[in-house]
Write an enzyme that holds these catalytic residues in place. Structure first.
Site, PDB file in Angstrom:
ATOM      1  N   ARG A  90       0.098  17.006   2.888  1.00  0.00           N
ATOM      2  CA  ARG A  90       1.077  15.932   3.100  1.00  0.00           C
ATOM      3  C   ARG A  90       2.511  16.388   2.818  1.00  0.00           C
ATOM      4  NH1 ARG A  90      -1.552  10.531   2.558  1.00  0.00           N
ATOM      5  NH2 ARG A  90      -3.257  10.802   4.002  1.00  0.00           N
ATOM      6  N   ARG A 129       6.445  10.858   3.879  1.00  0.00           N
ATOM      7  CA  ARG A 129       7.442   9.932   3.342  1.00  0.00           C
ATOM      8  C   ARG A 129       8.263  10.451   2.174  1.00  0.00           C
ATOM      9  NH1 ARG A 129       3.216   5.119   3.139  1.00  0.00           N
ATOM     10  NH2 ARG A 129       1.960   6.978   2.794  1.00  0.00           N
ATOM     11  N   ARG A 138      10.950   8.671  11.916  1.00  0.00           N
ATOM     12  CA  ARG A 138       9.829   7.747  12.119  1.00  0.00           C
ATOM     13  C   ARG A 138      10.263   6.281  12.241  1.00  0.00           C
ATOM     14  NH1 ARG A 138       4.899   7.531  10.212  1.00  0.00           N
ATOM     15  NH2 ARG A 138       5.174   5.463  11.102  1.00  0.00           N
ATOM     16  N   ASP A 175      -3.280  13.076  12.245  1.00  0.00           N
ATOM     17  CA  ASP A 175      -4.090  12.346  11.270  1.00  0.00           C
ATOM     18  C   ASP A 175      -5.560  12.530  11.612  1.00  0.00           C
ATOM     19  OD1 ASP A 175      -3.657  10.229   8.954  1.00  0.00           O
ATOM     20  OD2 ASP A 175      -5.427   9.640  10.080  1.00  0.00           O
ATOM     21  N   TYR A 197     -14.490   5.658   7.128  1.00  0.00           N
ATOM     22  CA  TYR A 197     -13.529   4.723   7.754  1.00  0.00           C
ATOM     23  C   TYR A 197     -14.202   3.877   8.832  1.00  0.00           C
ATOM     24  CZ  TYR A 197      -9.659   6.767   5.211  1.00  0.00           C
ATOM     25  OH  TYR A 197      -8.833   7.168   4.206  1.00  0.00           O
TER      26      TYR A 197
HETATM   27  O1  CP3 Z   1      -0.553  17.159   5.362  1.00  0.00           O
HETATM   28  C1  CP3 Z   1       0.295  16.972   6.232  1.00  0.00           C
HETATM   29  O2  CP3 Z   1       1.521  17.066   6.021  1.00  0.00           O
HETATM   30  C2  CP3 Z   1      -0.167  16.740   7.674  1.00  0.00           C
HETATM   31  C3  CP3 Z   1      -0.336  15.414   8.055  1.00  0.00           C
HETATM   32  C4  CP3 Z   1      -1.536  14.588   7.655  1.00  0.00           C
HETATM   33  C5  CP3 Z   1      -1.492  13.184   7.719  1.00  0.00           C
HETATM   34  N1  CP3 Z   1      -2.736  12.694   7.474  1.00  0.00           N
HETATM   35  C6  CP3 Z   1      -0.302  12.412   8.069  1.00  0.00           C
HETATM   36  C7  CP3 Z   1      -0.203  11.019   7.588  1.00  0.00           C
HETATM   37  C8  CP3 Z   1      -2.833  14.942   7.291  1.00  0.00           C
HETATM   38  C9  CP3 Z   1      -3.416  16.314   7.036  1.00  0.00           C
HETATM   39  C10 CP3 Z   1      -3.578  13.737   7.185  1.00  0.00           C
HETATM   40  C11 CP3 Z   1      -5.021  13.681   6.899  1.00  0.00           C
HETATM   41  C12 CP3 Z   1      -5.613  12.417   6.422  1.00  0.00           C
HETATM   42  N2  CP3 Z   1      -5.403  11.145   6.895  1.00  0.00           N
HETATM   43  C13 CP3 Z   1      -6.613  12.354   5.450  1.00  0.00           C
HETATM   44  C14 CP3 Z   1      -7.189  13.543   4.742  1.00  0.00           C
HETATM   45  C15 CP3 Z   1      -6.227  14.086   3.756  1.00  0.00           C
HETATM   46  C16 CP3 Z   1      -6.112  13.299   2.488  1.00  0.00           C
HETATM   47  O3  CP3 Z   1      -5.015  12.812   2.226  1.00  0.00           O
HETATM   48  O4  CP3 Z   1      -7.114  13.210   1.782  1.00  0.00           O
HETATM   49  C17 CP3 Z   1      -6.972  11.012   5.286  1.00  0.00           C
HETATM   50  C18 CP3 Z   1      -7.979  10.469   4.318  1.00  0.00           C
HETATM   51  C19 CP3 Z   1      -6.207  10.252   6.220  1.00  0.00           C
HETATM   52  C20 CP3 Z   1      -6.251   8.787   6.460  1.00  0.00           C
HETATM   53  C21 CP3 Z   1      -4.915   8.206   6.193  1.00  0.00           C
HETATM   54  N3  CP3 Z   1      -3.871   8.234   7.095  1.00  0.00           N
HETATM   55  C22 CP3 Z   1      -4.426   7.618   4.987  1.00  0.00           C
HETATM   56  C23 CP3 Z   1      -5.244   7.375   3.741  1.00  0.00           C
HETATM   57  C24 CP3 Z   1      -3.060   7.308   5.206  1.00  0.00           C
HETATM   58  C25 CP3 Z   1      -2.054   6.765   4.212  1.00  0.00           C
HETATM   59  C26 CP3 Z   1      -1.811   5.314   4.334  1.00  0.00           C
HETATM   60  C27 CP3 Z   1      -0.516   4.949   3.619  1.00  0.00           C
HETATM   61  O5  CP3 Z   1       0.380   4.420   4.284  1.00  0.00           O
HETATM   62  O6  CP3 Z   1      -0.390   5.205   2.415  1.00  0.00           O
HETATM   63  C28 CP3 Z   1      -2.752   7.699   6.511  1.00  0.00           C
HETATM   64  C29 CP3 Z   1      -1.440   7.594   7.169  1.00  0.00           C
HETATM   65  C30 CP3 Z   1      -0.681   8.877   7.193  1.00  0.00           C
HETATM   66  N4  CP3 Z   1      -1.176  10.051   7.663  1.00  0.00           N
HETATM   67  C31 CP3 Z   1       0.677   9.066   6.822  1.00  0.00           C
HETATM   68  C32 CP3 Z   1       0.981  10.404   7.079  1.00  0.00           C
HETATM   69  C33 CP3 Z   1       2.297  11.101   6.903  1.00  0.00           C
HETATM   70  C34 CP3 Z   1       1.605   7.994   6.330  1.00  0.00           C
HETATM   71  C35 CP3 Z   1       2.132   7.286   7.544  1.00  0.00           C
HETATM   72  C36 CP3 Z   1       3.520   6.733   7.354  1.00  0.00           C
HETATM   73  O7  CP3 Z   1       4.477   7.527   7.319  1.00  0.00           O
HETATM   74  O8  CP3 Z   1       3.623   5.511   7.285  1.00  0.00           O
END
Ligand code: CP3
Length: 335
Positions: A24, A28, A37, A73, A148
């Site tokens: 990540r 944000r 974004r 994602d 999910y």
């Molecule tokens: O690591 C990176 O920088 C690459 C981008 C990345 C994202 N999601 C972008 C994202 C990666 C590798 C993921 C994988 C992901 N997504 C996982 C496995 C990794 C982990 O964290 O365990 C999981 C479980 C998800 C599912 C998911 N998508 C979650 C739990 C969330 C967060 C929800 C929140 O708003 O807190 C997302 C959304 C997400 N994926 C964001 C990002 C940057 C946030 C979106 C935003 O900017 O609003």
């Protein structure tokens, strides 16, 4: 590129200091991310190669990390295949019709590689920009994706997921087999487009006992990892201290470790495997002296493994001061 620090470390070759990137790292915590974004949905931004390229490069420019991770994602391939879902800000993935029965599994779509052509295009743009920095592709592992789809959204205890697993193992295995197909296709598209390594995220596998992991999850994750050849494969989950040997058996070259298991302990559990991790993301909120001390401890413990890729024990939290991450990269590079 064969000399890139991350690739050398992943192969267990000698490196002057550990390579470093952060799960990540794009997101944000960066004001420039929040700016690009603004007004654009998460999944929509993942489908726009210009945005994917810009967002993926932001942490590389800012922090000088040794690897970029594709901005996407784990649910992107599901949506591209036709599953009705969205990522809700502050919540995470939300699925319109959760999976419960064999009929639900049978009606899941397969993934046509062309449906994720935007990912291949994004990778082509990125490779032209990245120079010597490695590009990591990724996907979600069958268990975490299944969680999910079955829960319909994020879950604390994965109750419905486990109820399906224990109560209807035939439906469970059919679901995971479908998800393994989608995941493998998604990773193959990324590998064909030229990513230098892949990470398979089984973020929530730590909810399972080792026996259940071996019975219900490992065969499906192994099929995914066995399907990718020629580039290093990283496999990561949270709370997986007890599962590390089983996750290593699933076929990864590099095992990701969260902050709960010291890397020297992890090294003893998975002899011969390169490790990735594992600074507690919360340590970044402590005074710099503590960050430094903890990071140096992680590096020292990582020397017990045949190779070590420095990372956090899970993703960067949105409230993290990005300057601390930049300073941390400098510290690792000077170690
Ligand atoms: O690591 C990176 O920088 C690459 C981008 C990345 C994202 N999601 C972008 C994202 C990666 C590798 C993921 C994988 C992901 N997504 C996982 C496995 C990794 C982990 O964290 O365990 C999981 C479980 C998800 C599912 C998911 N998508 C979650 C739990 C969330 C967060 C929800 C929140 O708003 O807190 C997302 C959304 C997400 N994926 C964001 C990002 C940057 C946030 C979106 C935003 O900017 O609003």
């Amino acid at each position: 590129m064969t000399d890139n620090l991350l690739l050398r470390a992943a192969r267990g070759q000698a490196v002057p200091h550990p390579p470093v990137w952060f799960m990540r790292q794009a997101g944000r915590s960066l004001p420039e991310y929040r700016a690009v974004r603004a007004g654009i949905g998460m999944l929509e931004s993942c489908r726009r190669p210009d945005l994917v390229c810009e967002i993926t490069l932001q942490p590389v420019r800012r922090h000088n990390v040794d690897a970029a991770i594709l901005f996407s994602d784990i649910v992107v391939p599901l949506q591209a295949a036709g599953v009705d879902l969205d990522i809700v800000a502050g919540t995470g993935p939300v699925v319109a019709s959760p999976v419960a029965t064999m009929a639900d599994v049978d009606s899941l779509p397969t993934l046509d590689p062309q449906a994720v052509g935007f990912v291949a295009e994004s990778i082509r743009l990125l490779l032209a920009e990245l120079g010597e920095t490695a590009l990591i592709g990724f996907a979600g592992a069958p268990f975490t994706l299944a969680s999910y789809l079955v829960e319909g959204g994020p879950s604390r205890h994965h109750v419905k997921t486990k109820a399906l697993m224990y109560g209807a193992p035939d439906v469970w295995h059919a679901l995971c087999a479908r998800l393994a197909d989608i995941t493998l296709t998604f990773l193959q598209v990324q590998a064909d487009a030229g990513v230098h390594a892949v990470q398979l995220f089984d973020s929530w596998a730590g909810a399972l006992s080792e026996a259940d992991y071996r019975r219900f999850v490992l065969p499906h994750s192994r099929r995914v990892l066995d399907g990718i050849a020629g580039i290093p494969k990283i496999h990561f989950g949270v709370g997986t201290g007890e599962l590390l040997p089983a996750m290593a058996e699933a076929g990864a070259d590099v095992v990701g470790v969260d902050w709960r298991t010291p890397l020297d302990v992890a090294a003893a559990r998975v002899p011969g495997k390169v490790l990735q991790g594992n600074l507690d993301p919360c340590v970044l909120f402590a005074p710099w002296e503590v960050v430094e001390q903890e990071a140096l401890r992680v590096i020292a413990e990582g020397r017990k493994a045949p190779g070590h890729i420095f990372n956090l024990g899970h993703g960067v939290m949105p409230e993290t001061d990005p300057d601390v991450l930049t300073r941390l990269v400098s510290l690792i590079h000077a170690s």
